[in-house]
Design a protein around this motif. Structure first.
Motif: not given
Lengths: 195, 585
Positions: B262-278
């Motif tokens: 779900p690329d659109r959702l991943i982008r939206e999340f990335e824009e809002g979160a400072k650091k991402i852990l999968v």
């Protein structure tokens, strides 16, 4: 609901001892008492006489179905040394309920390992809040050895804050009508043993 | 209504509510209970155990092509068997919804390997759903059926051991009937993937994938839980539950419809979160994709990809991420004084007679997947290599042709024989092999909890049917030396095994005795050891029977555990083991 924090219960024993029914009764009791509940049980390979564990967690909102080590409020063992094997699941000061029954592992039968003859001493040394007794004997006195697990549940119930009436309701709902009276008596017997 | 259901029971309930009318599968831990639970709805869902996953897949696929809603169930390695129809059904697509329910086994609780089924979704270019509890397991079957019908694609529901075998509260809904009229439309370009039409389908698969990515981004199966934005976790399936407990304050992109991404959702999340852990269990599929999108994230360097995740595992991940040491809980004090308690062949297990008899010969034994895998352990120690279902037969032939110096015996179970053993047997005859093959026929699929199979004469729906004969199949394959024996009869078992090992032509031995757990009765009267006659020679202990206690000077038999199979009585050289004619307990 009185408690907001997630409560964890661990049941251990040997495959074939009927751990799943015990787990079901604990889970049903917690659900009937209005909590969110999750359980996990072992199926497949591990059931063939191996060491088994069932885990129950309840609370306002439960996430993981697995009990983290060091967090179980009650640890109940259907076979004595299994309590020692899973001792690390217990939270400090938690209740430990142990059936004194011995089931000899095949490694011991083969002579490849020894069954500790001082298991009772180890249990008493390791667990400050321990109820250790022969549940099978109590069940036989009640007329059926198969009620041993419910005797243990009676003790276990004293370590949790679930209403006694709810336990009774859950037991009645989980066993066949013909065995209800026996199991309710077994539960009482367990509660008395704890006192 | 609220009920406590296992993930597997919830999947079955989801199939019921989604209007499924056809369900097929092959047993395999941790997937087995899906169909066992679905059969409670047999008035409206046709349910069957097929001989193997490929057959189950194909029958469920055809049902969906004809407009029916179907599910097919298997464990992760089962999808390897069904991979052939999977890859092309993606091209043909479906009319009625089809959900392929696959249960992975991270941590290998009951499996020979770890596989991440999400790889198959990407491989076959079809959607995958990953429930995080029983409620989602039920809901995602319904969402899966809807997506399947909208996009005319089969979808995968990926469960794992901790979803399938954990129970949590599920709210029921009513069944939504499928209103399609059933029948395969006469339309070869739609259903026949010969190259001229297959190439057209190939393009459609890619177009569909793009549209599905949009659907995933908008799906109710995916959501963002915004909390503290300093750290954002991307996670799916059961890993979400552990992550939420370890990071109660973090923002989470919780994915249930994980492929197409779900690329659109991943982008939206990335824009809002400072650091991402999968955080994902087994392979780093999401992480690699997010990195390929040009988004900075961390994952595998903090979250292990071997074995299953848990709260303690992620607590360690968190500690490392924050540059702390996590002490963890010390091991139980007396652990090193406790005897191991591995799973063993049950008292009275008929397989024990075969392994005991094979112990008299210096042979190589190629084994297979089933209870009899336990024959590997000491003291029986009579299984030398295991690969996969049916492999016990084919590998025996391979060793023979390679020039193995010892005699080779292949062992396979009854259900496994029907699953994928027959073709191996055929190969031995066709290619002039000489292996001795033993089918340990205990009249059930035992390890997974006693399911019916083509040899038992019963269907999953509880109807009587033709019981297919293993001996007749052996003869039809061209095996001339076909024997049936009673594994509880030591002399007969030893005689036939010796005779067939000495033969230069292939042979098929059917060792037939019903699994006592299945039959729910003891085999015979319980045995006792006469301490005066016993010389403590240890012969009975070599059976590895849990009922015989050899921890003291002289062995004793536990009368509650003894199933009365009588093997020990027959092998005792001093006739110290006896029985009275009393009824077995």
């Amino acid at each position: 609901m009185s408690n907001q924090e997630t409560q964890s219960v661990v049941l251990v024993g040997v495959g074939g001892q009927g751990i799943l029914l015990s787990s079901e009764i604990v889970a049903q009791t917690a659900m009937k008492a209005g909590y969110d509940v999750k359980t996990n049980e072992v199926h497949g390979m591990a059931q063939r006489g191996g060491s088994v564990i069932a885990q129950i967690r309840y609370g306002r909102r439960v996430y993981s179905p697995l009990v983290a080590k060091g967090t179980a409020r009650v640890l109940c063992a259907l076979e004595r040394i299994e309590a020692l094997r899973y001792a690390d699941y217990l939270a400090p000061g938690g209740l430990v309920v142990v059936n004194s029954q011995v089931i000899t592992p095949v490694t011991v039968s083969m002579g490849a390992a020894e069954y500790p003859d001082d298991a009772e001493r180890m249990l008493r040394e390791q667990f400050e809040n321990l109820v250790y007794f022969d549940a099978a004997q109590k069940a036989i006195e009640l007329g059926n050895i198969r009620a041993a697990n419910v005797v243990l549940l009676g003790v276990l119930s004293t370590g949790l804050d679930l209403p006694v009436e709810t336990w009774r309701e859950a037991i009645a709902g989980c066993v066949k009508p013909a065995y209800q009276e026996l199991n309710l008596k077994a539960f009482e017997e367990g509660r008395n043993a704890a006192a | 209504m609220k009920t406590l259901l296992s993930g597997n029971e919830a999947i079955a309930r989801g199939a019921y509510e989604a209007g499924v009318t056809v369900a097929a599968g092959y047993p395999g831990t941790p997937s087995t209970e899906i169909l066992e639970s679905a059969v409670q709805y047999k008035d409206v869902i046709y349910c069957e155990w097929s001989p193997n996953e490929k057959v189950a897949f194909e029958m469920a696929a055809a049902a969906a092509c004809a407009g029916a809603r179907s599910i097919v169930t298997m464990k992760h390695v089962g999808l390897n068997v069904a991979a052939d129809p999977l890859m092309t059904l993606s091209y043909i697509g479906v009319e009625g919804g089809m959900v392929i329910c696959v249960a992975d086994d991270p941590g290998m609780h009951s499996s020979q390997n770890e596989q991440d089924t999400r790889n198959y979704a990407r491989f076959a270019k079809i959607p995958v759903f990953e429930p995080a509890d029983s409620q989602e397991a039920k809901d995602f079957v319904k969402i899966g059926i809807a997506v399947s019908e909208t996009y005319k694609t089969p979808v995968i529901l990926r469960s794992t051991t901790r979803i399938s075998h954990s129970r949590s509260i599920v709210e029921f809904a009513d069944r939504q009937e499928n209103t399609r009229s059933i029948g395969l439309e006469k339309n070869p370009p739609r259903f026949v993937p010969i190259p001229i039409w297959g190439r057209v389908m190939r393009k459609k698969v890619e177009e569909r994938l793009g549209r599905l990515g949009e659907a995933a981004a908008a799906s109710p199966a995916n959501r963002i839980e915004w909390k503290d934005r300093a750290l954002g976790l991307v996670t799916s399936g059961i890993a979400y539950q552990y992550a939420r407990e370890v990071w109660p304050e973090a923002s989470i992109l919780k994915l249930g419809f994980t492929y197409p991404f779900p690329d659109r959702l991943i982008r939206e999340f990335e824009e809002g979160a400072k650091k991402i852990l999968v955080i994902e269990e087994l392979d780093d599929i999401l992480e690699q994709h997010i990195k390929a999108m040009g988004i900075e994230c961390v994952g595998r360097e903090y979250v292990p990809g071997i074995g299953e995740l848990s709260v303690p595992v992620l607590q360690k991940s968190r500690a490392r991420l924050e540059g702390r040491e996590e002490s963890g809980i010390p091991a139980p004090k007396y652990l090193d004084r406790l005897p191991a308690r591995p799973p063993v062949l049950c008292p009275g297990c008929p397989h024990r007679g075969i392994f005991s008899a094979l112990g008299k010969h210096d042979v190589v034994v190629t084994g297979d997947i089933g209870c009899y895998s336990l024959g590997t352990f000491k003291p029986l120690d009579r299984m030398d290599i295991i690969l996969c279902m049916g492999g016990g037969i084919s590998m025996a032939h391979g060793l023979d042709k390679a020039g193995e110096k010892k005699k080779v015996v292949g062992i396979v179970g009854d259900s496994t024989f029907f699953h994928s053993g027959i073709t191996g047997l055929l190969n031995i005859v066709y290619n002039k092999g000489c292996s001795t093959i033993i089918v340990v026929d205990n009249r059930t699929t035992a390890m997974t909890g006693h399911q019916e199979h083509p040899g038992t004469g019963m269907t999953l729906m509880g109807e009587e049917t033709t019981a297919v004969s293993i001996e007749e199949i052996g003869k039809a394959c061209g095996i001339e030396r076909v024997h049936t024996l009673d594994p509880y009869n030591v002399q007969e078992t030893q005689r036939i095994i010796k005779q067939e090992l000495d033969s230069d032509t292939p042979s098929l031995i059917v060792s037939r005795a019903v699994c006592p757990l299945r039959a729910r009765r003891k085999v015979g009267p319980i045995r006792r050891i006469d301490a005066e006659r016993c010389r403590a020679c240890g012969a009975c202990l070599k059976l590895g029977c849990p009922a015989i206690d050899g921890s003291q000077k002289k062995p004793t038999i536990n009368e509650y555990l003894c199933y009365g199979c009588g093997l020990c009585e027959q092998i005792c050289p001093f006739h110290a083991i006896t029985h009275t004619e009393e009824t077995a307990r």
